[in-house]
Design a protein around this motif. Structure first.
Motif, mmCIF file in Angstrom:
data_model
loop_
_atom_site.group_PDB
_atom_site.id
_atom_site.type_symbol
_atom_site.label_atom_id
_atom_site.label_comp_id
_atom_site.label_asym_id
_atom_site.label_seq_id
_atom_site.Cartn_x
_atom_site.Cartn_y
_atom_site.Cartn_z
ATOM 1 N N GLN A 46 -62.694 -19.674 -50.313
ATOM 2 C CA GLN A 46 -62.423 -20.025 -49.418
ATOM 3 C C GLN A 46 -63.670 -20.668 -49.374
ATOM 4 O O GLN A 46 -62.717 -22.194 -48.679
ATOM 5 N N SER A 47 -64.722 -20.888 -49.148
ATOM 6 C CA SER A 47 -65.634 -21.871 -49.180
ATOM 7 C C SER A 47 -66.090 -22.421 -49.779
ATOM 8 O O SER A 47 -65.908 -23.983 -49.441
ATOM 9 N N LYS A 48 -65.243 -22.518 -50.905
ATOM 10 C CA LYS A 48 -65.480 -23.899 -52.309
ATOM 11 C C LYS A 48 -64.190 -24.314 -51.934
ATOM 12 O O LYS A 48 -64.367 -25.831 -51.842
ATOM 13 N N ALA A 49 -63.169 -24.186 -50.965
ATOM 14 C CA ALA A 49 -61.753 -24.393 -51.017
ATOM 15 C C ALA A 49 -62.208 -25.845 -50.119
ATOM 16 O O ALA A 49 -61.525 -26.585 -49.685
ATOM 17 N N MET A 50 -62.692 -25.352 -48.956
ATOM 18 C CA MET A 50 -63.418 -26.136 -47.929
ATOM 19 C C MET A 50 -64.285 -26.768 -48.184
ATOM 20 O O MET A 50 -64.035 -28.259 -47.947
ATOM 21 N N ALA A 51 -65.404 -26.987 -49.568
ATOM 22 C CA ALA A 51 -66.308 -27.836 -49.292
ATOM 23 C C ALA A 51 -65.316 -29.215 -50.490
ATOM 24 O O ALA A 51 -65.647 -30.704 -50.427
ATOM 25 N N ALA A 52 -63.840 -28.628 -50.669
ATOM 26 C CA ALA A 52 -63.725 -29.868 -52.373
ATOM 27 C C ALA A 52 -62.301 -30.002 -50.992
ATOM 28 O O ALA A 52 -61.731 -31.055 -51.531
ATOM 29 N N GLY A 53 -62.199 -30.125 -49.712
ATOM 30 C CA GLY A 53 -61.359 -30.757 -48.774
ATOM 31 C C GLY A 53 -60.308 -30.501 -49.297
ATOM 32 O O GLY A 53 -58.750 -30.898 -48.666
ATOM 33 N N LEU A 54 -59.919 -29.522 -49.576
ATOM 34 C CA LEU A 54 -58.323 -28.607 -50.339
ATOM 35 C C LEU A 54 -58.113 -27.630 -48.852
ATOM 36 O O LEU A 54 -56.980 -27.281 -49.188
ATOM 37 N N TYR A 55 -58.941 -26.820 -47.806
ATOM 38 C CA TYR A 55 -58.149 -26.124 -46.750
ATOM 39 C C TYR A 55 -57.602 -26.599 -45.617
ATOM 40 O O TYR A 55 -57.909 -27.557 -45.771
#
Length: 387
Positions: A46-55
């Motif tokens: 989840q944290s990585k998805a947020m950083a990638a702008g995908l969340y």
């Protein structure tokens, strides 16, 4: 119609696919074998998805989402759909669009925490005796002063164990229509922990391991009037307004898995040799590949056209039903044929094919069965002739 993708759409595809391959694929086998998605893994991805702008990328820009048009959103969904469903749906969450129907206060209380990744939502419609026929629901709510009191049971409620709240659809009255009495339905926000609201473990599912379902029980569960989503007795209208595109979402995720299965089948047909040549040289295999590619292309075109029409405000119920029906049935065919091409190895869990094959089965049931989609399509055809 212009068929070329924009630079932004290509970037969405490339970014999402790279994320899926790097951050989700490596965890698929463990989740499949355990049938469980650990919370620490959810938070990590989840944290990585947020950083990638995908969340929460399905949400409008004004509430913190990506503000994608419908076609771009579905291209993103297709790439996520390549992976294990529990991993991509939970760890790269897309809050339900129905939350946008809330008041400013409801958006602040329920929508924004979902977008920030603090909690998840879940929708409670289906009951043991009411699936496709939502008007047949028995769960009900009665008004007492400024409160509503909810009673009844819902089941097959996805990820309710993680969700901080549910949006429960309840029968709240009845009205006479030319076709007989019809139940009025109201949607309610119900917070987990509310007295009289219990979340119980659901059923073990052959499809989408790690993606849970639950049974929700309401026993004299009291909620205030401000927890009504939309207007009292207008829950069906809220659902129809905001949830129609979920059929396109299902179609898009199915396209991703179908393409993954097809690519595995093509690669295997090219490298596997029998009787002195690659098995792809035999008509029995090569014709399968041709049919798989053709059917996938047809499903893609139906889905992308419906997405384009959605943004033009010209999409029909039949358009969305055709996309959902075609994509789910094509996924089933491609998954089955990919396993046939692989032979025995296709059924081993070292490859994702047996998972894709199992997972494909539920797609023809949820968000409206194939039979319901055919009913919607034929009804629209007949209505055009006054039938």
């Amino acid at each position: 119609m212009h068929f070329a993708l924009t630079d932004e759409q290509r970037m969405i595809i490339d970014t999402t696919r790279a994320f899926v391959e790097a951050e989700i694929y490596p965890h698929e086998l463990a989740v499949e074998r355990a049938g469980h998605l650990p919370l620490e893994l959810i938070r990590e991805i989840q944290s990585k998805a947020m950083a990638a702008g995908l969340y929460a990328a399905n949400m409008p820009a004004e509430v913190g989402g990506a503000g994608l048009d419908t076609l771009s959103w579905l291209l993103y969904e297709r790439e996520l759909g390549r992976a294990n469903y529990a991993l991509h749906w939970t760890c790269v969450a897309r809050p339900s669009n129905i939350l946008l129907a809330g008041t400013p206060e409801q958006r602040a209380r329920y929508l924004m925490p979902c977008i920030r990744g603090e909690t998840w939502d879940c929708l409670a419609m289906t009951e043991p005796g009411a699936g496709s026929d939502l008007r047949g629901m028995k769960a009900s709510a009665r008004q007492e002063g400024s409160d509503w009191v909810l009673n009844g049971t819902k089941h097959f409620i996805s990820h309710a164990d993680l969700a901080g709240f549910t949006i429960a659809f309840m029968a709240t009255g009845e009205e006479d229509t030319p076709r007989g009495p019809k139940k009025k339905i109201t949607a309610f926000f119900v917070d987990k922990g509310t007295k009289g609201f219990t979340v119980r473990d659901g059923y073990r599912n052959v499809s989408h391991r790690g993606y849970t379902n639950a049974v929700l029980e309401f026993d004299e569960c009291r909620v205030p009037a401000e927890n009504v989503l939309g207007e009292p007795h207008k829950g069906f209208e809220v659902a129809n307004t905001w949830l129609g595109a979920t059929r396109l979402q299902v179609a898009a995720t199915c396209l991703g898995r179908a393409d993954r299965a097809l690519q595995l089948a093509i690669a295997y047909a090219a490298e596997r040799h029998q009787f002195g040549q690659a098995i792809g040289k035999f008509q029995g295999v090569s014709f399968k590949l041709a049919d798989m590619a053709m059917e996938l292309k047809a499903a893609e075109l139906l889905t992308w056209e419906a997405a384009w029409k959605f943004d033009q405000a010209t999409v029909t119920e039949a358009d969305m039903s055709m996309a959902k029906l075609k994509a789910t049935e094509v996924l089933a065919m491609i998954a089955d044929e990919a396993i046939q091409i692989h032979g025995g190895m296709g059924l081993m869990d070292e490859l994702p094919l047996e998972r894709i094959w199992r997972d494909a089965r539920v797609e023809r049931i949820w968000e409206g069965t194939s039979e319901i989609q055919r009913h919607i399509i034929s009804r629209e055809l007949l209505r055009a002739q006054g039938g």
